[in-house]
Write a protein that holds these residues in place. Structure first.
Motif, mmCIF file in Angstrom:
data_model
loop_
_atom_site.group_PDB
_atom_site.id
_atom_site.type_symbol
_atom_site.label_atom_id
_atom_site.label_comp_id
_atom_site.label_asym_id
_atom_site.label_seq_id
_atom_site.Cartn_x
_atom_site.Cartn_y
_atom_site.Cartn_z
ATOM 1 N N ALA A 29 33.444 41.087 41.167
ATOM 2 C CA ALA A 29 32.850 42.003 40.187
ATOM 3 C C ALA A 29 33.837 42.380 39.097
ATOM 4 C CB ALA A 29 32.339 43.262 40.893
ATOM 5 N N LEU A 30 35.107 42.525 39.460
ATOM 6 C CA LEU A 30 36.121 42.918 38.486
ATOM 7 C C LEU A 30 36.736 41.719 37.773
ATOM 8 C CD1 LEU A 30 38.018 45.749 40.417
ATOM 9 C CD2 LEU A 30 36.260 45.999 38.657
ATOM 10 N N GLY A 31 36.369 40.515 38.206
ATOM 11 C CA GLY A 31 36.946 39.316 37.610
ATOM 12 C C GLY A 31 36.883 39.267 36.101
ATOM 13 N N PRO A 32 35.722 39.540 35.476
ATOM 14 C CA PRO A 32 35.672 39.508 34.006
ATOM 15 C C PRO A 32 36.611 40.506 33.344
ATOM 16 C CG PRO A 32 33.455 39.391 34.919
ATOM 17 C CD PRO A 32 34.376 39.711 36.052
ATOM 18 N N LEU A 33 36.865 41.647 34.009
ATOM 19 C CA LEU A 33 37.767 42.645 33.437
ATOM 20 C C LEU A 33 39.228 42.229 33.574
ATOM 21 C CD1 LEU A 33 36.049 45.966 34.546
ATOM 22 C CD2 LEU A 33 36.398 45.170 32.204
ATOM 23 N N MET A 34 39.509 41.276 34.459
ATOM 24 C CA MET A 34 40.884 40.815 34.612
ATOM 25 C C MET A 34 41.295 39.856 33.501
ATOM 26 S SD MET A 34 41.354 40.486 38.726
ATOM 27 C CE MET A 34 40.775 41.802 39.797
ATOM 28 N N ARG A 78 30.626 44.174 36.200
ATOM 29 C CA ARG A 78 30.820 42.951 35.422
ATOM 30 C C ARG A 78 30.482 43.183 33.952
ATOM 31 N NH1 ARG A 78 27.943 40.701 39.759
ATOM 32 N NH2 ARG A 78 29.294 39.681 41.269
ATOM 33 N N GLY A 79 29.452 43.962 33.709
ATOM 34 C CA GLY A 79 29.017 44.208 32.343
ATOM 35 C C GLY A 79 30.009 44.999 31.515
ATOM 36 N N GLY A 108 44.977 40.128 44.961
ATOM 37 C CA GLY A 108 43.884 39.733 44.081
ATOM 38 C C GLY A 108 44.018 40.343 42.702
ATOM 39 N N PHE A 109 44.377 41.609 42.650
ATOM 40 C CA PHE A 109 44.611 42.253 41.352
ATOM 41 C C PHE A 109 45.777 41.582 40.630
ATOM 42 C CE2 PHE A 109 42.828 46.643 42.793
ATOM 43 C CZ PHE A 109 41.542 46.177 42.627
#
Length: 317
Positions: A108-113, A79-80, A164-165
């Motif tokens: 966890a990958l949501g912010p990067l999306m 996330r960071g 999801g991606f």
């Protein structure tokens, strides 16, 4: 009269040495299992491959997350990574190590999306890992024939993972090619399904625009496993950059020597890092990520920290 002490027997000396070796080995395993595999690193690289006059462009390369349940240090670190604000995220597969890890992975990958992204799958996006004799890695490149699931008995919900991606805006490059304009630059992508499963089918480069080859663009190839046949194909076909993972950087390395295995036919000294690959008179930089996770059946690293990679692309001189 001074008392003389008898020298330790040879057997006692050997016993002490064996004890020290066992203790050192146990310490190394404990370090690899409890410290280094959680000691996440960000490797930074720079490449001058953009059209003349282009502003710098950052690519965050993720690979081999191998997420299982309860891995909060890993998910917090993922996330960071959004704080890097990359211009593009490239995920080269092997995201899962547990059938129920899809939801926590997407969280966890949501912010990067929030950033543009592309992805291809690895074998552990199709099947959960199973125990393997680690010594088989030293017998030569391992390859699972297409359709052979006897060694991968637990099927993962690949469709849900990819959906999801996709819902997050990331583009599926599984045996596909697509152009994406980003920051005023046309990026042509070509990706393949996992070569470790013998599933790669080359889609070539995107076509459609009149005179597109003469217009400024960048060709990026994406694969999970960096088998030589894949690197040869993309290099000969004019890729400006190839991104791959799979090797875990060897996962267990010898300090001062490096990886002992690459889990494919890539030379071990190329098991991680940025290197040039040559084929048919062409040269292409290849970034092989050492990966973020480990297999559930071998949860340790030694002299090979888990990593994400940030590549800063700049204009050609």
């Amino acid at each position: 009269m001074q008392q003389q002490h008898a020298a330790p027997s040879r057997i006692a000396q050997l016993g002490a040495a064996a004890g020290l070796a066992v203790a050192a080995g146990a310490g190394a395993v404990a370090y690899g299992a409890f410290i280094e595999r959680h000691w996440f690193a960000l490797r930074e690289e720079s490449l001058a491959i953009l059209p003349s006059g282009s502003a710098p462009f950052t690519v965050l390369h993720l690979s081999d997350i191998h997420l299982s349940l309860g891995q909060h240090k890993k998910t917090d670190w993922l996330r960071g990574l959004a704080a890097l604000a990359p211009d593009l995220v490239v995920n080269t597969g092997d995201n899962l190590s547990h059938p129920k890890a899809i939801a926590p992975l997407l969280d966890a990958l949501g912010p990067l999306m929030d950033f543009p992204g592309v992805f291809v799958p690895g074998s552990n996006d199709y099947f959960a890992p199973t125990f393997k004799n680690p010594f088989t890695y030293f017998t030569g490149p391992s390859k699972v024939p297409a359709g052979d699931i006897k060694r991968r008995p637990v099927e993962l919900d690949t469709e849900a993972l990819h959906a999801g991606f996709g819902a997050g805006g990331w583009v599926n490059l599984t045996n596909r090619a697509q152009s994406i304009p980003l920051k005023g630059i046309r990026f042509d992508f070509s990706g393949v399904d996992d070569p470790h499963l013998n599933r790669e089918r080359y889609a070539g480069w995107p076509r459609g625009a009149v005179g597109q080859d003469s217009a400024p663009h960048v060709k990026i190839a994406v694969a999970h496993a960096p088998y030589q046949r894949v690197l040869d194909h993309f290099t000969a076909d004019g890729a400006d950059l190839i991104l791959a993972g799979h090797t875990h950087g060897g996962q267990v390395c010898l300090p001062g020597y490096g990886a002992l295995v690459s889990n494919c036919d890539l030379p071990t000294w190329r098991a991680k890092g940025l290197n040039d690959w040559q084929a048919k008179g062409r040269t292409t930089p290849v970034n092989v990520s050492a990966g973020i996770g480990t297999s559930r059946t071998a949860p340790f690293r030694f002299a090979c920290r888990p990593e994400a990679v940030i590549l800063t692309l700049t204009a050609k001189p």
